[in-house]
Design a protein around this motif. Structure first.
Motif, PDB file in Angstrom:
ATOM      1  N   PHE A   1      76.917  11.197  44.195  1.00  0.00           N
ATOM      2  CA  PHE A   1      77.360  11.443  45.570  1.00  0.00           C
ATOM      3  C   PHE A   1      77.431  12.960  45.790  1.00  0.00           C
ATOM      4  O   PHE A   1      77.693  13.732  44.873  1.00  0.00           O
ATOM      5  CB  PHE A   1      78.734  10.818  45.811  1.00  0.00           C
ATOM      6  CG  PHE A   1      78.717   9.321  45.885  1.00  0.00           C
ATOM      7  CD1 PHE A   1      77.954   8.660  46.842  1.00  0.00           C
ATOM      8  CD2 PHE A   1      79.464   8.558  45.004  1.00  0.00           C
ATOM      9  CE1 PHE A   1      77.928   7.281  46.922  1.00  0.00           C
ATOM     10  CE2 PHE A   1      79.449   7.172  45.066  1.00  0.00           C
ATOM     11  CZ  PHE A   1      78.677   6.523  46.019  1.00  0.00           C
ATOM     12  N   GLY A   2      77.193  13.371  47.041  1.00  0.00           N
ATOM     13  CA  GLY A   2      77.251  14.794  47.364  1.00  0.00           C
ATOM     14  C   GLY A   2      75.984  15.515  46.969  1.00  0.00           C
ATOM     15  O   GLY A   2      74.885  14.946  46.969  1.00  0.00           O
ATOM     16  N   LEU A   3      76.124  16.795  46.617  1.00  0.00           N
ATOM     17  CA  LEU A   3      74.977  17.636  46.268  1.00  0.00           C
ATOM     18  C   LEU A   3      74.510  17.367  44.840  1.00  0.00           C
ATOM     19  O   LEU A   3      75.291  16.926  43.994  1.00  0.00           O
ATOM     20  CB  LEU A   3      75.345  19.108  46.419  1.00  0.00           C
ATOM     21  CG  LEU A   3      75.788  19.563  47.822  1.00  0.00           C
ATOM     22  CD1 LEU A   3      76.258  21.004  47.779  1.00  0.00           C
ATOM     23  CD2 LEU A   3      74.657  19.400  48.818  1.00  0.00           C
ATOM     24  N   GLY A   4      73.262  17.716  44.565  1.00  0.00           N
ATOM     25  CA  GLY A   4      72.697  17.479  43.240  1.00  0.00           C
ATOM     26  C   GLY A   4      73.098  18.502  42.195  1.00  0.00           C
ATOM     27  O   GLY A   4      72.750  18.366  41.028  1.00  0.00           O
ATOM     28  N   GLU A   5      73.859  19.502  42.609  1.00  0.00           N
ATOM     29  CA  GLU A   5      74.268  20.580  41.702  1.00  0.00           C
ATOM     30  C   GLU A   5      74.997  20.048  40.474  1.00  0.00           C
ATOM     31  O   GLU A   5      74.765  20.472  39.339  1.00  0.00           O
ATOM     32  CB  GLU A   5      75.166  21.535  42.485  1.00  0.00           C
ATOM     33  CG  GLU A   5      75.732  22.693  41.713  1.00  0.00           C
ATOM     34  CD  GLU A   5      76.732  23.472  42.569  1.00  0.00           C
ATOM     35  OE1 GLU A   5      77.378  24.357  42.012  1.00  0.00           O
ATOM     36  OE2 GLU A   5      76.848  23.184  43.762  1.00  0.00           O
ATOM     37  N   GLY A   6      75.899  19.093  40.683  1.00  0.00           N
ATOM     38  CA  GLY A   6      76.666  18.532  39.570  1.00  0.00           C
ATOM     39  C   GLY A   6      75.842  17.653  38.663  1.00  0.00           C
ATOM     40  O   GLY A   6      76.206  17.420  37.514  1.00  0.00           O
TER      41      GLY A   6
END
Length: 838
Positions: A153-158
């Motif tokens: 969920f959210g941005l792919g940074e994590g």
């Protein structure tokens, strides 16, 4: 714009656009120098994006996203950049083309240096609901009829950094979908409060166990991967974002040879073991501890119900629990997983066992490990009864072990190693190994039960909702144990400092002379006060002389070997006027009492639950304290091993076999013994040592490998990348770690790589990469303690709790954000670190 110089990443974005895929609007800057970034350039960019508030600023170097090497995460990139910060971030991306990380990556892969700075991609941000990566073939087993999707969920940074757990989808023949849905507790999103950058937030409870992708979305991504393979004539590795059910492609590249995994996959991690073996470790230490770990965990597996036959058949698993990369010690997580899979309980409920042990990645399990469920249940029942008895008898087992340690070490302390030949020293080592080193049952059992009871205490606190107000309360309850040995060196050093401060002659000497001059004076002077101080120091060294920096590394010089090193610490205490008067000794008891009052308030009138809670708390306190105390027994035992090999080095120098006594540490244990007994394949060990010293000096001066990375096939193949290829984007000026001891403090930080660098902390906040027990003498004068690596049960966490010092460990990116002189605010309960100025 020169299309030749824009790099594959930018070229592929243009191709994706041409093919009709949804690509966020972007602009490419190429052939620029840092000095070219002017107000005019920024104005042109902003005019190109009239309705865009936030941007992604990324590199597109000529070498990136090639067929051989991806350079993934090697260059800088930034998300949610506001218009005002565009110039700064573009410059940083350009400068990253000449960074040490890029140079190390090229050197690792023997790639030529290209002087051109990277092109820069400016792209409008997509506020993703879901983001992910997908591969046009299964890179883990080399199956071309399978595709893999990983999403969060959210941005792919994590996801790309490995910071977040991700859902995984394997698509077979574009029909069958195999789902592995994880519990996704956190996501990376736009930092609305800062109005720029990103932050880590909790995922809503009802969403955490739900799939990030619908079945229809999985099939759409499958079709995208198939179409791209047709166009690029090669399986693709894509990054994508989904907003309002629209799939945006952020980049595509060929799956590189480094991605296609045709050989054995192994995962290496040193996030915990770095505390015991920090920085570069010598070949002798690694060869010694490798065998120690093999023996210890073979024995431990047998305790947990693994049959001797299975252990013997899988000797290679136990022999490879550790790895050695660029002079650093790593855990082989594949071996650890396979050891876990040998347990009878794993056969009954593999997923439960993985969750309990904190396993995040699965590996293939050899068929020889498997057994029928009925047999496994029988083995588990037998193991359960056995472990219950061992827990009940653990105090007696520990006492017997400590008696053995004391007797064995006392016997070896009586030996004059300087009068022994190399052959005799070799035999003494084997006897010591057989008598003590192979009898490590008590510490292993204690560690196992400490992990269980610590986890149980933490869960009880969460269930009672005690952690809502104080997330660190389970740690606070463990404060103030009077039986923990690691705090004794601090108290005794303070007591010695007070003796010196109360004597004007001794104080003047410690303030004006260096540590070597002081020790020489104490050794030669026969005055009563001097003799008494020397006797007290020798008593300290007898008890704690092996507790030094890098105490588990054989090459480290102990305080017993060189007392002047301890005198230097003592001199700092005298200089800073540290004494029991200005050292708040009861703070740990206050923290503990406050936590106990909170528990008593919640459990008031709940007698049965309170009784159960207190039983768990008492056991957790006992086991965690004893865990730390038994660690010191290992330190003492390693001190004897250090003495044996140091004297073998002395013998070799006398026979002109090596140039210096310390050179012995650049040979492995097996090489030393082979040279003594006539089975060495190398007779010119001077040249071998010179080669190793140059190699390890190079490691010491080079960038540190990533704390976690994978290898495929031959571990040391140039295709394997030991450095961080997936960068964690830092939250601007704010970091999150694991809170270990409550307290909110603010102040200047002092960044140290080695405690011997210290002249005076003077109440600064200590910041370092990792600690071992040798650092504890620095803690009294620290306002707080920040450590990049470590866990709740790491040494720095335990000692800080005992001293009541605000402490946070496991802070990813700490040394990247902070430098000496910066001011921070730290919260030892929440684990939050905020940079105030710098």
């Amino acid at each position: 714009m020169n299309n030749k110089n824009i790099g594959n990443k930018a070229k592929n974005l243009f191709l994706l656009q041409k093919l009709g895929f949804k690509v966020p609007r972007f602009k490419v800057l190429s052939d620029l120098k840092v000095t070219d970034i002017s107000e005019k350039v920024i104005e042109e960019i902003i005019n190109y994006f009239p309705d865009t508030q936030y941007f992604a600023v990324r590199s597109s170097a000529q070498e990136e996203d090639g067929t051989q090497y991806s350079f993934a995460g090697i260059f800088e990139s930034y998300l949610y950049v506001c218009k005002e910060d565009l110039a700064e971030k573009i410059v940083k991306v350009l400068q990253s083309g000449e960074s040490e990380r890029v140079k190390a990556y090229k050197k690792q892969h023997n790639l030529p240096a290209i002087n051109a700075l990277p092109a820069v991609i400016i792209q409008e941000m997509v506020e993703a609901d879901v983001a992910g990566v997908a591969f046009g073939m299964n890179i883990l087993n080399n199956q071309t009829n399978e595709k893999i999707i990983n999403t969060v969920f959210g941005l792919g940074e994590g996801l790309v950094s490995g910071e977040l757990d991700a859902d995984s989808f394997v698509i077979k023949n574009s029909k069958e979908v195999i789902e592995n849905i994880t519990t996704k507790t956190h996501q990376i999103v736009f930092n609305k409060s800062a109005k720029e950058g990103t932050t880590k937030t909790s995922v809503e409870a009802e969403k955490q166990t739900k799939p990030t992708l619908s079945h229809e979305q999985i099939l759409v991504i499958d079709k995208i991967l198939s179409r791209l393979q047709e166009e690029f004539k090669h399986p693709q590795d894509i990054e994508f974002a989904i907003k309002d059910d629209v799939i945006y492609l952020l980049q595509t590249r060929n799956i590189t040879q480094n991605n296609v995994k045709k050989a054995v996959y192994t995962l290496w991690d040193n996030s915990n073991i770095v505390e015991s073996y920090p920085h570069v470790t010598t070949p002798l230490t690694f060869s010694f501890i490798s065998k120690s770990y093999q023996k210890a965990y073979s024995l431990f597996a047998e305790f947990l119900g693994v049959s001797p036959q299975v252990i013997a058949e899988n000797e290679n698993v136990f022999a490879n629990t550790l790895g050695f990369f660029n002079g650093r010690v790593y855990y082989n997580l594949k071996s650890w997983y396979q050891m876990l899979a040998m347990l009878p309980s794993y056969q009954i409920n593999a997923r439960f066992m993985e969750k309990m042990m904190g396993v995040k990645e699965r590996f293939d399990v050899p068929a020889s490990f498997k057994m029928g469920k009925l047999k496994a249940i029988g083995q588990v029942l037998k193991m359960g009864a056995n472990m219950f008895l061992k827990l009940r008898n653990l105090p007696a087992i520990r006492a017997k072990f400590i008696k053995l340690v004391n007797e064995t070490i006392a016997e070896y302390k009586q030996i004059d190693f300087s009068k022994k030949s190399a052959h005799e020293l070799r035999e003494l080592f084997f006897d010591f190994e057989k008598t003590l080193l192979n009898q490590w049952k008590a510490p292993l059992l204690n560690d196992f039960f400490a992990m269980i009871y610590f986890g149980r205490l933490q869960k009880m606190c969460e269930k009672l909702k005690l952690s809502t107000q104080n997330p660190n309360i389970h740690n606070d309850l463990l404060c103030g144990s009077q039986d923990i040995i690691s705090t004794q060196p601090i108290h005794r050093t303070i007591a010695l400092a007070e003796i010196i401060q109360q004597d004007s002659t001794l104080k003047a000497m410690f303030l004006t002379k260096n540590e070597n001059e002081i020790w020489q004076y104490l050794t030669e002077n026969l005055e009563k006060n001097t003799k008494n101080l020397k006797a007290n120091i020798e008593e300290y060294l007898s008890a704690f002389g092996e507790r030094c920096v890098g105490e588990l590394k054989l090459e480290s010089t102990s305080y017993n070997q060189e007392p002047a090193l301890f005198i230097k610490i003592l001199k700092n205490y005298v200089t800073q006027e540290i004494s029991s008067k200005n050292y708040r000794q009861n703070i740990e008891n206050e923290i503990r009492q406050k936590a106990e009052n909170e528990v008593n308030q919640v459990l008031k009138w709940k007698f049965w639950r309170k009784r159960k809670f207190n039983q768990t708390l008492r056991k957790a306190r006992e086991l965690v304290s004893q865990r730390e105390n038994l660690r010191y027994e290992r330190t003492r035992a390693f001190g004897i091993v250090r003495e044996i090999f140091t004297h073998i080095g002395r013998n070799f120098v006398q026979e002109n076999l090596i140039n210096a006594q310390k050179d012995i540490f650049y040979l492995t244990k097996e090489e030393i013994f082979a040279f003594i007994q006539g089975t060495s394949v190398t007779q010119n060990i001077k040249d071998l040592i010179d080669l190793r010293k140059k190699e390890f000096e190079k490691y010491a001066q080079s960038p540190i490998p990533s704390e976690r990375f994978a290898t495929y096939g031959v571990a040391y193949s140039p295709e394997n990348d030991f450095f961080s290829t997936q960068k964690i984007e830092l939250v601007e000026n704010e970091l999150q770690g694991i809170g270990c001891c409550m307290g909110v403090v603010a102040g200047k930080v002092r960044v140290l790589n080695n405690p011997q660098e210290l002249q005076s902390l003077q109440g600064d906040i200590l910041v370092t990469h990792s600690t071992d027990p040798g650092w504890v003498v620095l803690f009294p004068d620290a306002k707080g303690i920040l450590v990049e690596r470590g866990s709740l049960l790491s040494h720095s966490a335990i000692v800080a709790r005992e001293m009541g010092k605000p402490c946070i460990v496991g802070i990813t990116g700490l040394l990247k954000l902070l430098k000496t002189g910066d001011s921070v605010e730290m919260n030892g309960s929440t684990g939050r670190v905020k940079k105030i100025s710098g």
